[in-house]
Write an enzyme that holds these catalytic residues in place. Structure first.
Site, short mmCIF file in Angstrom:
data_model
loop_
_atom_site.label_atom_id
_atom_site.label_comp_id
_atom_site.label_asym_id
_atom_site.label_seq_id
_atom_site.Cartn_x
_atom_site.Cartn_y
_atom_site.Cartn_z
N ASP A 1 0.72 -1.47 -0.05
CA ASP A 1 0.17 -0.09 0.23
C ASP A 1 1.27 1.12 0.14
OD1 ASP A 1 -2.83 1.35 0.23
OD2 ASP A 1 -1.60 1.85 2.24
N GLU B 1 14.33 -15.80 0.21
CA GLU B 1 14.13 -16.82 0.71
C GLU B 1 14.05 -18.05 0.62
OE1 GLU B 1 14.84 -15.44 4.56
OE2 GLU B 1 16.35 -13.56 3.80
C1 NOJ Z 1 -4.63 2.61 -0.95
C2 NOJ Z 1 -5.44 2.18 -0.53
O1 NOJ Z 1 -6.47 1.04 -1.78
C3 NOJ Z 1 -6.43 2.55 -0.24
O2 NOJ Z 1 -8.26 1.86 -0.07
C4 NOJ Z 1 -5.88 3.49 1.09
O3 NOJ Z 1 -7.20 4.05 1.54
C5 NOJ Z 1 -4.86 3.82 1.12
N1 NOJ Z 1 -4.00 4.05 0.22
C6 NOJ Z 1 -3.90 4.40 2.75
O4 NOJ Z 1 -3.61 3.08 3.19
#
Ligand code: NOJ
Length: 563
Positions: A219, A268
């Protein structure tokens, strides 16, 4: 681990028989766990619910499941506010349930990818609670980004930076300091200069890899490392700075030191664990994330912002295949995910106004959502027709295809969620100017009737509209013209036909018709226009809508057999 020895053997047989590396041209299906299937009837989807649909996923024909966060969370941002990275939210199940899910999916030859959220934790994470209970300057605060305020008594935030969800990116704590949160207030940004933070994420990656997870979706992969040397720049100064790897906040070169360490951990394992970056960066910098020394693959989100238009689609395919060659990775195609208006709805709305870079001036679909989706402007039938054509186009391309739960049912965005029932922080922080992302996160309809269309016995945590009945799995199952049948057939055929990651464009003599061939002769023809296109052959394997012999009707894709 709870997988029984015979399951394990079966798993190895199924997984080893696939081409290595498995991810390069995989069809990866994104599950948003709280909205997939609810086994215990509390209104929230859960891990046993997903496991109960393992046969459905196998029949769909996907190669992997990507699970959006299922970790303990206050749900300030749909689970992307993680309170404990090495556990399962008790409302969604237990670690034993998770192991059973992995075993069930592996037994069916389906890999498992989990979401890692390293830019920020939840404010309920033990580290943040510790930081709040500790004094300014303490080691506990060093894991996050705390600063003094400005103004005579520090009552103003350290800078005028804005959070991605609207409002200030700083929040004040009772002793007067401020902490940085690029997303919701409940999502404090971590300090990636802190060695304890780095070590802990390595531990998390090992924890899930040891449990059999095959890969990770990272993310906000482009925002972890930051240069916060004082004086901090203003918002305007930040915006004026080039995004060349030295920007203080976005897409810094030094983030790849983090990923180089992760890559050593991934390697790994046998087979090496995979990772895909969610990195909203300039396309010239995508290969840095996709390289084999870094995360190995990066999302290409360009189709999320494109109209159903041949020129845009062709440009995006060309550019991204070329970019993939630069990194040695394969590209990724995404038409829908949990953050955007579903693609049948986007394609059913008038083309959005574009800015100078060709991007939609506002989030596509937002204005329609703002009006409660009640104006007749949405062409439901046309939108779905175009979406099916776009899907078959994308599934014919080289690279990985990321599918989002419910798109196989042809679901439209749910616009008619009362404000009082909305959950997404983008709605509350905008405030109300952006309707947010709840409309693509409404629990799936599994059956035409019954409580919450078969999602679970306890209702659904976001309201399902009555038209969900038309798209229920048991309605679409077995119907030759249903979107579910089209996805199943396409994914099965794609397995048979998938070939080297090359593509040759074939001139069609029409600007609104794209045609390409893969090295084995498999061809894809998409008519983005409305005038029928005459084909020189009749051996159609699959069509996104009814196609008379030798014709590709408007807004339709056909697949032609390898010669
Ligand atoms: C991207 C994620 O896809 C989204 O749903 C989220 O709100 C933001 N990152 C923050 O984590």
């Amino acid at each position: 681990m709870t997988s029984a020895p015979n399951t394990q053997l079966q798993t190895e047989a199924l997984l080893d028989s696939e081409k290595a590396p498995w991810w390069r041209q995989a069809a990866v299906y994104q599950v948003y766990p709280r909205s997939f299937a609810d086994a215990d009837g509390d209104g929230l989807g859960d891990i046993p619910g997903i496991a109960s649909k393992a046969d459905y996923l196998a029949e769909l024909g996907i190669d992997a499941v990507w699970l959006s966060p299922f970790y303990p969370s206050e749900l300030a941002d749909g689970g992307y506010d993680v309170a404990d990275y090495r556990n399962v939210d008790p409302r969604l199940g237990t670690l034993a349930d998770f192991d059973a899910l992995v075993a069930a999916l592996h037994a069916r030859g389906i890999r498992v990818v989990v979401d890692i959220v390293p830019n920020h934790t939840s404010d309920r994470h033990v580290w943040f609670e510790e930081a709040l209970a500790s004094a300014p300057g303490s080691a506990a605060r060093e894991r996050y980004i705390f600063r003094e305020g400005t103004g005579p008594d520090g009552a103003l935030p350290p800078t005028d930076w804005e959070s991605m969800f609207g409002g200030s990116a700083w929040e004040r704590v009772p002793d007067g300091q401020w902490y940085l949160h690029h997303f919701a207030v409940e999502q404090p940004d971590l300090n990636w200069d802190n060695q304890e933070v780095r070590a802990d994420f390595v531990r998390t990656l090992r924890f899930w890899s040891d449990r059999g997870v095959d890969g990770f979706r990272i993310d906000v992969a482009h925002m972890l490392t930051k240069d916060l040397t004082e004086p901090l720049p203003s918002k305007a100064e930040l915006e004026a700075m080039p995004r060349d790897g030295r920007h203080p906040l976005i897409d810094r070169d030094d983030v790849h030191d983090v990923y180089a360490e992760w890559r050593r951990v991934f390697n790994e394992y046998d087979p090496p664990r995979t990772a895909v970056a969610e990195a909203w960066v300039d396309s010239s910098r995508v290969p840095l994330y996709a390289s084999a020394e870094s995360l190995g693959q990066a999302f290409n989100f360009e189709l999320l912002e494109a109209d159903f238009e041949a020129g845009q689609f062709q440009r995006i395919v060309r550019d991204n295949l070329a970019l993939a060659k630069l990194s040695g990775s394969s590209t990724t195609w995404v038409l829908s995910n949990h953050d955007v208006v579903r693609h049948p709805t986007r394609y059913g709305l008038p083309h959005p106004e574009r800015d100078a870079d060709g991007r939609p001036a506002r989030k596509h679909g937002n204005e329609w959502l703002l009006s409660g989706g009640m104006q007749p402007v949405l062409d439901r039938v046309g939108g779905l027709r175009r979406a099916r054509a776009a899907t078959l186009f994308v599934l014919g391309l080289p690279g990985s295809a990321y599918l989002y739960q419910g798109e196989e049912l042809g679901l439209h965005e749910v616009a008619e969620i009362p404000d009082a029932l909305r959950q997404d922080p983008t709605f509350f922080r905008s405030p109300g100017v952006d309707k947010g992302r709840d409309g693509c996160r409404v629990p799936l309809p599994w059956s035409e009737g019954g409580r919450s269309f078969g999602f679970g016995d306890g209702g659904a945590h976001l309201p399902q509209p009555s038209w969900f009945a038309l798209h229920a799995v048991d309605v679409e199952d077995g119907r030759p013209d249903s979107t579910l049948t089209m996805y199943r057939r396409a994914l099965a055929l794609r397995h048979e036909l998938q070939t080297d990651e090359e593509l040759d464009w074939i001139d069609t003599g029409r600007a609104d018709v794209l045609r390409f061939a893969r090295p084995n002769g498999w061809q894809v023809v998409t008519n983005f226009g409305t005038e029928p296109f005459e084909l020189d052959r009749a051996d159609v394997l699959l069509a996104s809508d009814e196609a008379p012999l030798g014709i590709v009707p408007g807004e339709t894709t056909v697949w032609l057999a390898p010669n």
